[in-house]
Design a protein around this motif. Structure first.
Motif, PDB file in Angstrom:
ATOM      1  N   THR A   1       0.815  -1.212   0.000  1.00  0.00           N
ATOM      2  CA  THR A   1       0.000   0.000   0.000  1.00  0.00           C
ATOM      3  C   THR A   1       0.851   1.265   0.000  1.00  0.00           C
ATOM      4  N   ILE A   2       2.117   1.139   0.335  1.00  0.00           N
ATOM      5  CA  ILE A   2       3.004   2.313   0.310  1.00  0.00           C
ATOM      6  C   ILE A   2       3.207   2.798  -1.118  1.00  0.00           C
ATOM      7  N   ASP A   3       3.492   1.853  -2.023  1.00  0.00           N
ATOM      8  CA  ASP A   3       3.694   2.199  -3.436  1.00  0.00           C
ATOM      9  C   ASP A   3       3.474   0.940  -4.260  1.00  0.00           C
ATOM     10  N   LYS A   4       2.334   0.847  -4.932  1.00  0.00           N
ATOM     11  CA  LYS A   4       1.956  -0.371  -5.638  1.00  0.00           C
ATOM     12  C   LYS A   4       2.677  -0.573  -6.972  1.00  0.00           C
ATOM     13  N   HIS A   5       3.373   0.443  -7.443  1.00  0.00           N
ATOM     14  CA  HIS A   5       3.910   0.382  -8.804  1.00  0.00           C
ATOM     15  C   HIS A   5       5.428   0.337  -8.867  1.00  0.00           C
ATOM     16  N   ASN A   6       6.112   0.640  -7.795  1.00  0.00           N
ATOM     17  CA  ASN A   6       7.575   0.697  -7.812  1.00  0.00           C
ATOM     18  C   ASN A   6       8.143  -0.683  -7.468  1.00  0.00           C
ATOM     19  N   THR A   7       8.313  -1.518  -8.505  1.00  0.00           N
ATOM     20  CA  THR A   7       8.788  -2.884  -8.277  1.00  0.00           C
ATOM     21  C   THR A   7      10.227  -2.911  -7.768  1.00  0.00           C
ATOM     22  N   ASN A   8      11.011  -1.903  -8.113  1.00  0.00           N
ATOM     23  CA  ASN A   8      12.393  -1.849  -7.616  1.00  0.00           C
ATOM     24  C   ASN A   8      12.449  -1.711  -6.094  1.00  0.00           C
ATOM     25  N   PHE A   9      11.374  -1.173  -5.521  1.00  0.00           N
ATOM     26  CA  PHE A   9      11.245  -1.074  -4.071  1.00  0.00           C
ATOM     27  C   PHE A   9      10.518  -2.283  -3.497  1.00  0.00           C
ATOM     28  N   LEU A  10       9.464  -2.728  -4.181  1.00  0.00           N
ATOM     29  CA  LEU A  10       8.608  -3.780  -3.659  1.00  0.00           C
ATOM     30  C   LEU A  10       9.299  -5.144  -3.590  1.00  0.00           C
ATOM     31  N   VAL A  11      10.068  -5.500  -4.638  1.00  0.00           N
ATOM     32  CA  VAL A  11      10.677  -6.836  -4.673  1.00  0.00           C
ATOM     33  C   VAL A  11      11.731  -7.013  -3.573  1.00  0.00           C
ATOM     34  N   PRO A  12      12.739  -6.115  -3.471  1.00  0.00           N
ATOM     35  CA  PRO A  12      13.684  -6.269  -2.352  1.00  0.00           C
ATOM     36  C   PRO A  12      12.989  -6.169  -0.995  1.00  0.00           C
ATOM     37  N   GLY A  13      11.979  -5.292  -0.910  1.00  0.00           N
ATOM     38  CA  GLY A  13      11.259  -5.142   0.353  1.00  0.00           C
ATOM     39  C   GLY A  13      10.501  -6.403   0.731  1.00  0.00           C
ATOM     40  N   ALA A  14       9.879  -7.059  -0.265  1.00  0.00           N
ATOM     41  CA  ALA A  14       9.139  -8.296   0.000  1.00  0.00           C
ATOM     42  C   ALA A  14      10.081  -9.412   0.441  1.00  0.00           C
TER      43      ALA A  14
END
Length: 434
Positions: free
Chosen positions: A147-160
């Motif tokens: 929910t922080i940023d649904k579109h920034n995969t460069n952030f989402l993948v390492p974060g996940a």
């Protein structure tokens, strides 16, 4: 039991093994066939014992050993089943009281950068999972992350990946942070303090992986509009329920250590306290917190999967198949075997792997039981579907956190795994600090 009766090379031995292999294939490929893993797990667990019962009846064998084995199995499963049920009920009640919504709002409203959010969610995952469990922790924080940023995969993948690794590592050093550690604790393979001694290995292994992943997190910060985003506050009673949750864990641990009660007994006592509080809450605030509605939201598929897979492994153990696990430990030694368990649990879910080892019960000291607890817990992070936390995040962030996106950073997870094993070796085998 294996010395008294070995049925591995009978028709029922081969049949139960075949049922387990086919059923586990369906479990591992649940997304391909669109079948919830609890369904084949429950079938193979119950059907295996039905086949054994038929074999005993056809051959006029004394059913007493079979009944005794099933009674022990029911007790083992019930201890962990009710423990997790109460923990999940508390989590669902906290969700209903807006605890995690408030957490998400506070994170996105303070203008934190992507890197800071990466570290905050990872740290929270590492410290929440020892009290809750790794699956619930990963689901909650991956929702926050998405929910922080649904579109920034460069952030989402390492974060996940960071959340999955942190949740599994945090669960590895707590007796109730992961199903595998809970299984080892209730089986008496280590005391409460013994599991806490895994903290250095789990923490520094996660820290190395997290630091390597953070290099790839983009700069900048997510967009936040204070005018269009409503503020989220805790609902009445949320803080009291948080306290009751921690107190319930405390009672479960104290009861297990001092009175040798099953850990689930303290948890059920804590559930009674939650029920009594809701009665008081309704009289004070004129607001009803329906615990039974929250119970209905508990992930029953996870509980039924757990019941089924442990029953299936119990059937294999009764027939004598797990003797081969013990022989493997004898051939290559417990240290290398337990290190290998981490890689096996990445391919096969760590619950049946740990269940098989506990049933086989190879002769090991506390140091080796702590090693296999560590590797089974953190080894599942090596592959995206190797742990319940990873599978949960894949479902929550479908199309973003995938098998292939995880494998791009698997080297970072492997580096942390190796460091954890090295720290365990120095602490347990060289220094003897446990």
């Amino acid at each position: 039991m294996e010395e008294m009766l070995n049925l591995t090379h009978t028709w029922v031995g081969y049949a139960v093994l075949a049922v387990f292999v086919i059923g586990y294939y369906l479990i591992a490929t649940e997304e391909k066939f669109e079948i919830n893993k609890a369904k084949p797990a429950l079938f193979i667990g119950t059907f295996s014992f039905m086949l054994i019962g038929i074999y005993f009846a056809l051959n006029n064998l004394d059913p007493t050993p079979l009944h005794h084995e099933m009674q022990k199995l029911i007790e083992e499963i019930a201890e962990i089943f009710f423990f997790l049920f109460v923990a999940m009920t508390y989590i669902e009640t906290l969700i209903e009281r807006g605890v995690f919504d408030a957490l998400r709002f506070r994170l996105i409203s303070r203008g934190y950068s992507y890197k800071k959010l990466f570290w905050i969610t990872g740290i929270l995952a590492f410290w929440i999972s020892p009290v809750a469990d790794n699956l619930t922790t990963a689901l909650i924080l991956s929702t926050v992350l998405y929910t922080i940023d649904k579109h920034n995969t460069n952030f989402l993948v390492p974060g996940a990946i960071n959340i999955v690794v942190a949740a599994n590592a945090g669960g590895a050093w707590s007796p109730f942070g992961d199903i595998t550690t809970l299984m080892a604790w209730t089986a008496g393979k280590g005391g409460f303090i013994d599991f806490l001694m895994l903290f250095p290995a789990a923490f520094f292994g996660w820290l190395l992986t997290s630091w390597l992943l953070s290099i790839f997190v983009p700069k900048g910060e997510p967009h936040f509009d204070a005018l269009t985003t409503p503020k989220v506050e805790l609902k009445n009673g949320a803080k009291v329920i948080i306290f009751l949750g921690f107190f319930t864990i405390f009672i479960a641990v104290v009861g297990h250590i001092l009175f040798h009660f099953p850990a689930m007994w303290g948890m059920m006592f804590g559930l009674s306290l939650l029920q009594l509080y809701t009665f008081y809450h309704k009289r004070k605030y004129k607001e009803h917190i329906n615990i039974f509605v929250n119970m209905s939201k508990v992930e029953n598929d996870t509980l039924l999967f757990f019941f089924g897979i442990l029953s299936a492994v119990g059937a294999l153990a009764f027939l004598g198949w797990l003797i081969y696990v013990t022989k493997l430990y004898e051939i290559i030694g417990p240290t290398w075997a337990n290190i290998g368990v981490g890689f096996i649990s990445a391919i096969i879910d760590n619950v049946p792997v740990m269940a098989a080892i506990l049933k086989a019960n190879p002769p090991m000291g506390i140091d080796q039981w702590m090693l296999v607890t560590l590797t089974a817990g953190i080894g599942g992070s090596l592959i995206s579907f190797g742990s319940a936390a990873g599978v949960g995040v894949m479902g929550r962030m479908r199309g973003v956190y995938t098998f292939f996106s995880h494998m791009k950073f698997a080297w970072a997870v492997l580096a942390g795994y190796i460091l954890s094993v090295i720290i365990w070796y120095i602490q347990f085998e060289i220094l003897g600090l446990y």
